[in-house]
Scaffold this active site. Sequence first.
Site, PDB file in Angstrom:
ATOM      1  N   HIS A 120      55.379  60.786  37.139  1.00  0.00           N
ATOM      2  CA  HIS A 120      54.730  59.809  36.276  1.00  0.00           C
ATOM      3  C   HIS A 120      55.532  59.530  35.007  1.00  0.00           C
ATOM      4  O   HIS A 120      56.091  60.454  34.412  1.00  0.00           O
ATOM      5  CB  HIS A 120      53.339  60.305  35.878  1.00  0.00           C
ATOM      6  CG  HIS A 120      52.344  60.247  36.998  1.00  0.00           C
ATOM      7  ND1 HIS A 120      51.833  59.063  37.467  1.00  0.00           N
ATOM      8  CD2 HIS A 120      51.782  61.227  37.737  1.00  0.00           C
ATOM      9  CE1 HIS A 120      50.995  59.314  38.459  1.00  0.00           C
ATOM     10  NE2 HIS A 120      50.947  60.625  38.647  1.00  0.00           N
TER      11      HIS A 120
ATOM     12  N   VAL B 254      46.838  88.097  47.087  1.00  0.00           N
ATOM     13  CA  VAL B 254      46.521  88.970  45.956  1.00  0.00           C
ATOM     14  C   VAL B 254      45.015  89.193  45.941  1.00  0.00           C
ATOM     15  O   VAL B 254      44.237  88.232  45.921  1.00  0.00           O
ATOM     16  CB  VAL B 254      46.996  88.351  44.631  1.00  0.00           C
ATOM     17  CG1 VAL B 254      46.489  89.160  43.443  1.00  0.00           C
ATOM     18  CG2 VAL B 254      48.516  88.254  44.607  1.00  0.00           C
TER      19      VAL B 254
ATOM     20  N   ARG C 199      42.647  68.374  44.341  1.00  0.00           N
ATOM     21  CA  ARG C 199      43.147  68.563  42.983  1.00  0.00           C
ATOM     22  C   ARG C 199      42.443  69.769  42.370  1.00  0.00           C
ATOM     23  O   ARG C 199      41.213  69.852  42.432  1.00  0.00           O
ATOM     24  CB  ARG C 199      42.861  67.334  42.132  1.00  0.00           C
ATOM     25  CG  ARG C 199      43.422  66.013  42.662  1.00  0.00           C
ATOM     26  CD  ARG C 199      42.843  64.869  41.848  1.00  0.00           C
ATOM     27  NE  ARG C 199      43.236  63.549  42.306  1.00  0.00           N
ATOM     28  CZ  ARG C 199      42.617  62.863  43.260  1.00  0.00           C
ATOM     29  NH1 ARG C 199      41.593  63.398  43.901  1.00  0.00           N
ATOM     30  NH2 ARG C 199      43.020  61.647  43.572  1.00  0.00           N
TER      31      ARG C 199
ATOM     32  N   CYS D 199      55.486  59.642  66.811  1.00  0.00           N
ATOM     33  CA  CYS D 199      54.716  60.241  67.905  1.00  0.00           C
ATOM     34  C   CYS D 199      54.026  61.528  67.477  1.00  0.00           C
ATOM     35  O   CYS D 199      53.310  62.133  68.259  1.00  0.00           O
ATOM     36  CB  CYS D 199      55.587  60.447  69.141  1.00  0.00           C
ATOM     37  SG  CYS D 199      56.519  61.967  69.133  1.00  0.00           S
TER      38      CYS D 199
END
Lengths: 417, 493
Positions: free
Chosen positions: B49, B174, B316, B446
Amino acid sequence: MNKTYDVAVIGGGPAGLAAAIKTADKGLKTVVIEAMNRLGGIPIQCIHTGFGLHYFKEDLTGPEFVYRFIDKVMDRDIDLLLETYVEEIINESMMSKKIKIISPKGSWIIESKTIIYAAGARERHRYEIGIPGFNVAGVYTAGEAQAMMDLYGIMPGKKILIIGSGDVGLIMARRFVLEGAEVVGVVEILGYPSGLTRNIVQCLQDFGIPLLLRHTVTEIKANNGRVSSAIISEVDESLNPTPGTEKEVKCDTIIIAAGLRPRTKLLKKMGVLIDPRTRGPIVNDYLESISVPGVFIAGNALVINDYVDYAVEQGETAAESVHEYIENKGVLSAEWRKVIPGSNILFVVPHYVSGRKDVVLYSRVSRPLENTYFQIGGIGKKIPLIKIMPSTMLRIVLRKTELSKYIGDIVVEAVEK
Amino acid sequence: MRVGIIGAGIVGLSIARWLSRYENIEVHVIDKNPDVGWGVTKANTSIIHPCHEEDPDKHPLRMRLCLEGHDLWYEWVRELDIPSRWPGEIIVAFNDEEIHVLKHYLSLAVRNKVPGVKLLDKEELLSIEPKINPSAIMGLYAPSAGSIDPIQAAIAIAENCADNNVYFHLGEKVIDVIIRDRRVVGVVTSEKVYDFDIVINAAGLYADEISRMAGINDYYIFPRRGQYILYDSTAEPKPEKIIHTTPTPKTKGVYVLKTTDDTLLIGPTAEDLSPDKKNELRTTREGINYLLRNAEKLLPRLPPRNLVIKTFAGLRPEPSTGSFIIRFHEDPWGFIDVAGIRSPGLTAAPAIGKYVVELIHKHIDLKPKNKWKRYRKGIVRIKDLGVEDRNKLITKNPSYGRIICQCRGVSEAEIIEAINRMKKIGVKEITLDGIKFRTHTMYGRCQGSFCRVLVSLIISRYVGIKPWEITFRGGNSFYGIGEVKSLFKEVIR
Ligand SMILES: Cc1cc2nc3c(=O)[nH]c(=O)nc-3n(C[C@H](O)[C@H](O)[C@H](O)COP(=O)(O)OP(=O)(O)OC[C@H]3O[C@@H](n4cnc5c(N)ncnc54)[C@H](O)[C@@H]3O)c2cc1C
Ligand SMILES: Cc1cc2nc3c(=O)[nH]c(=O)nc-3n(C[C@H](O)[C@H](O)[C@H](O)COP(=O)(O)OP(=O)(O)OC[C@H]3O[C@@H](n4cnc5c(N)ncnc54)[C@H](O)[C@@H]3O)c2cc1C
C-alpha cells in the site's frame, strides 16, 4: 533435428495416432509430438470397456483400443517425440509452421508445413463449476481419480460422492464400488442424466447407487484438512439452489465429473478463432481452422466426443485434408457455406462446408427431445429421432450429391413433430 | 542470547531477517504448520500500500510502519528475488459521495507525504486505465502501489534467514510460554521445550492465545474473513493498474488486480466472525456474489465464469483495540507482542521487523555480524529462459526438460529443487501445497487434475514415502487412503 516435416501431429491420443497413421500411409513425412512419456492419451487409463464399438465393431477396453493404433504407428516410418511439450506454435506462412518444444533432450524448434492439433481436453474443476466451502483434500476430478487408481495404484478415498452424471461420472461410480469403496450418490444438476442409459443401468442401478437429479453440492465441509461431508440442495428451474432443501451427506471424497473442455490455449495464441458453443476451434469441413490456414484440429481438442471412435474419425479426416493441402499448397478456394445451428441445436461442427466432398456433421441438441426430426434446411434432409438427449452426439453424413442440390447456408434444426 | 519467534508468517519472518544480522543472538522460528507462510500470509490481497489510506491521528504507528515498510519492499523484492509489480493503484468513484472519500484520502496522502497521489477526472482516469467501467466519474491515483507474491515472499525470507543461520522448527505448536521470576525463559511446543531469553509473539490470528500463555490478557483477536475469486491469466478485462472501490471504515474496498503471476484477482469481502471462528476459511455463495457485484461496478463487464481457477478465503487478525499491538513487556520481561497485525500488515512487515529490533536494542546491545548474506535467488524457471540457457541447463540435468505441469510449463527439476529448498529451511513434511506455492504446479487452469498425481510420484521417489501418505497440507489431508485394493485388505484382516 533440421528437417522440415509435412505434418506435425500434436498429441499422441487416439485422434493424433489415427491421423499420423494415415498421413504416413500417404507418404507424408510425419512427426508425433506427445507430452507424456507414452502414447495413447486418455484411453490408457480407461480400463472399462466401451471403446471401438463403431470403428472396430468390438467392445474393447481403452488400452486394447488404443494399442491397435500404437502398434500401427510403431510399424510405420513416423518420428516420435515423447516427453515433448509443445509450448507455442508459430504460423510463419501457409506452408511453414514453427513449433517451440521442450523435452529432456533439449528445447528447440520443429518445422513443419502443416499441423494436426489433437491435444485433447481438460476437465472442468470444482472452482469452475462454482462449489464453495473449504479448500481441502479429497476433491478430485474424475480423470485425476482414474489416473490415481488405474495408472498409479493410489486409492483416493472410501466414501465417495460424485458430481455429474455423464458417462465419465457413472463409470467412475462403478469403478469405486469395484475397489471396495462406498459411493453415496451421484448428484446431477439437470433434470435428466447426462450419460447413456446403458451406463445408468450397468454402473448405478446394478450397484444400488442413488442418482439425485436436480441437485447440486452447495458446500464442502471439512475436518482436519479433509472433506467430511457435502451439503446438497435441490435446484430450481434456473438451476439455483432452493433454500431450505439442504441435506448433509457424509463422505470423504468428492469426484467432479462435470464435463470436459477442448484444450485450446496454444490455438488461441496463434489466432485460431473459437466457437463459444463448442469452446473448440471454428473449422471448415477439412477440419482446418478458418483463421489460420494449415492448422487442422481433431479429437477432443476439436469438440468433446462421447465415443473415441469419432475422435479417430476426425483424425483421419484431418489426415486426408493435410494430404490435399500439401498437394495444392493450401485448401482450394471455395464459396464456403455456413453451417448454422438452428432451433434446439447446441452446436454443429464443422462450421463451414465446401460442397466439394461428403461431410460428417457432429452435433448435439440443447435439451432432451422426443419425437423430433433432425432437419437440414435447404437440402431437405430429415432424420426422425424418437428420443434424443443433449448427451448424445449426433453424427450425420451429408453426401456431396445432397449438398449440390442447394447452395446457401445450411441450417440444422431439431423440430418436434 | 536466544530469541524465539512464534509464527513463520510474513511478520515473524521479517523480524527474523532483521535479527539475523546480529552475531550475539541465535534466532529460532517456530510454526505449527509444516511450512512457512500458511497463516494469514498466504491469503490476502497482496498489495504493497502507498499508505494514503492510513489515518495518522487514529493509528500513528501503523501509518509510520506502513510508509516505511512500503519503501523497504522496494529493496527486499530485489535482494530476495520476490515476484513483484508496481503498477500503482486507483480508487474509483462512481458518485459525488465517493468523490468526497477520494478527497479525504488525497488530504491524507498530503499529510502522510505519500508521493505522486493525485485526482483523475473521468477522461484522465479512462486513458490511464481503459479497463475501468466507463460509468466511473473520478479516480484517486497512487502510483507507488505495488503487489508482491506474499507466499513467495515468506519463502524467500525464510530461505535467506536459513542462509544466515536462523533455525526453523516447523510443524511444532507452541502450547505454553515458560516464565520464571517475571522473565520469559522459554516455550513448550507439541514436540519439545526450548530455552529462550526473548520470546516474540507473531502468531497472527492466535497471538491473543500466546499472550494469554504469558499472562497477558488485555486484548483479543477476531477474524474478519475476506473471500477471493481468482481467474486464469487469459481472463479479460484485466486492468494493468490495481483498481478498487472506495474504502469503508472496515475495509479498503473490493480490489481488481493483475497478480505477479499474471492472473486476475477479485476481492476481498469483509465479514466479521466471532473470535472462536479462526478456522472458518471457507467461501460462500453470498461472498462470491458480493464480489461479482462489486467487480461488475469496477469493470466494463465481468470476466467469464469458466475462467475461474480458484475461490478462496483469508482471515484478517483484527485486534479488539483496533491498532497494531507491538510492545516489549517488562513483566514478564523479554516477552514481545507483535499482535493484531491486520491490513496493511503485509506492507508494514519489513518495518515491523526493524521496529522490533529497535525495541530489543533498547534492552540489549546488538552486535552486527561481519558477514550477513543479503541476497537470495529464487528457483530457476525453465519457462522463463531463452533457448540457449535452457539447453545449457537441460544438458546438465535433463529433468529441466521434463515438463510436469502443462498449464504453467513447470519441469521436474523445479519440483526437485523445491523439495531440496524445503528441506533446507527445516520443512519435515514435504506437502503438495509446499510444492504448489514454490513451483506453481497445480496452480493453473486445470488446478492439478493432470499434474498432481505426477508431482506426488516425484515426492514419493525423493522422500521415500508412498504417494498416498503425502498430504496436501499436513494433518489428515492425505492424497489417498492407501493403495488400490487396500479396502479389500481391510475387510480380509
Ligand atoms: C473417464 C473417461 C471415460 C471414457 N470412456 C469412454 C468409453 O467408454 N468409450 C469411448 O468411446 N470413449 C470414452 N472416453 C472418451 C475418449 O477417451 C476420448 O474421446 C478420447 O480419448 C479423445 O481422444 P483425443 O486423441 O482427442 O484426446 P486424448 O486422449 O486426451 O489425447 C490427447 C494427447 O495430447 C497430449 N497433449 C496435450 N497437450 C499437449 C502439448 N501441448 N504438447 C504435446 N502433447 C500434448 C496429451 O498428453 C494426450 O496424450 C472416455 C473419457 C474419459 C475421460
Ligand atoms: C483478506 C485479507 C486481505 C489483506 N490484504 C492486505 C494487503 O493487500 N496488503 C497488506 O499490506 N496487508 C494485507 N492484509 C494483512 C496481511 O495479510 C497480514 O497483516 C499479514 O499477513 C499478517 O502476517 P502475520 O505474520 O502476522 O500472520 P500469519 O501469516 O498468520 O503468521 C502467524 C503464524 O503463526 C503461526 N502460529 C499461530 N499459533 C501458533 C502456535 N500456537 N504455535 C506455533 N505457531 C503458531 C501460524 O501458523 C502462522 O503461520 C490482508 C489480510 C487479509 C486476511
